[in-house]
Design a protein around this motif. Structure first.
Motif, PDB file in Angstrom:
ATOM      1  N   LYS A  11      -1.659  -1.777  -2.885  1.00 43.95           N
ATOM      2  CA  LYS A  11      -2.766  -1.696  -1.910  1.00 43.95           C
ATOM      3  C   LYS A  11      -3.694  -2.890  -2.074  1.00 43.95           C
ATOM      4  N   THR A  32      -4.249  -8.925   4.235  1.00 42.31           N
ATOM      5  CA  THR A  32      -5.114  -8.717   5.397  1.00 42.31           C
ATOM      6  C   THR A  32      -6.233  -9.758   5.432  1.00 42.31           C
ATOM      7  N   GLN A  33      -6.824 -10.014   4.284  1.00 46.40           N
ATOM      8  CA  GLN A  33      -7.900 -10.999   4.201  1.00 46.40           C
ATOM      9  C   GLN A  33      -7.409 -12.393   4.603  1.00 46.40           C
ATOM     10  N   ALA A  59       0.812  -1.221   0.000  1.00 46.06           N
ATOM     11  CA  ALA A  59       0.000   0.000   0.000  1.00 46.06           C
ATOM     12  C   ALA A  59       0.841   1.264   0.000  1.00 46.06           C
ATOM     13  N   GLN A  75      -1.967  -5.787  -0.532  1.00 46.73           N
ATOM     14  CA  GLN A  75      -1.979  -5.681   0.930  1.00 46.73           C
ATOM     15  C   GLN A  75      -3.362  -6.020   1.487  1.00 46.73           C
ATOM     16  N   ASP A  76      -4.404  -5.608   0.797  1.00 46.15           N
ATOM     17  CA  ASP A  76      -5.754  -5.977   1.225  1.00 46.15           C
ATOM     18  C   ASP A  76      -5.933  -7.495   1.199  1.00 46.15           C
ATOM     19  N   ARG A  77      -5.343  -8.147   0.216  1.00 41.41           N
ATOM     20  CA  ARG A  77      -5.404  -9.619   0.140  1.00 41.41           C
ATOM     21  C   ARG A  77      -4.630 -10.242   1.310  1.00 41.41           C
TER      22      ARG A  77
END
Length: 173
Positions: free
Chosen positions: A114, A121-122, A107, A117-119
């Motif tokens: 980003k 986090t998931q 991100a 990074q969201d993946r």
């Protein structure tokens, strides 16, 4: 979602075993991480992971983290950004509860980063993995002689009553 899993950081700050994903003597990052762990006096097991090596740093090397036959408490991911998702999925499959992602380019770098990074986090939330990172130097627990750390030399730091948390991408010796 129940957030109690986020409170347990024991395996991150005091792991009995660590998988170094991206272990290679030709990598300055891997050399620094292993050097910090060994010279700081880490007492746990170290499992190097690299798909093309049988040995790294005098230790048996595993092609994937899921190939390690023992329980692994924590991981350090030090590989190119585009390989991190697959590595973290392997850590989730192996049920490794915590780790450090040294790799950068998420991100902080771009919209594509980003999304990646969201993946991350998931995956972490689904598998209940506690992560320090991405794009970080790592962590050091002076009291327990744990240095899951890139860069900064902690060999001569003595335990005390003060804790330090750095957000910056740089530390001074």
């Amino acid at each position: 979602m129940n957030d109690e899993w986020k409170a347990d950081l024991q395996t991150l700050f005091n792991p009995r075993s660590v998988a170094l994903i991206g272990a290679s003597e030709s990598s300055s990052r891997s050399r620094a991480i292993i050097s910090n762990m060994r010279e700081f006096g880490y007492r746990g097991e170290i499992f190097p992971v690299h798909p093309k090596r049988d040995e790294a740093f005098g230790l048996r090397c595993y092609p994937r983290v899921t190939d390690i036959p023992e329980v692994v408490d924590a991981f350090i991911i030090a590989i190119p950004r585009d390989q991190v998702i697959v590595a973290l999925e392997g850590c989730a499959e192996k049920s490794i509860p915590a780790g450090v992602i040294i790799s950068a380019g998420f991100a902080e770098a771009s919209p594509e980063g980003k999304v990646l990074q969201d993946r991350l986090t998931q995956i972490a939330e689904t598998a209940k993995i506690r992560i320090c990172g991405p794009n970080c130097y790592g962590i050091a627990n002076i009291h327990e002689r744990v240095a899951l750390l890139l860069g900064t030399d902690v060999r001569h730091v003595q335990p005390g009553k003060i804790g330090l948390v750095f957000q910056s991408g740089g530390l001074l010796n």
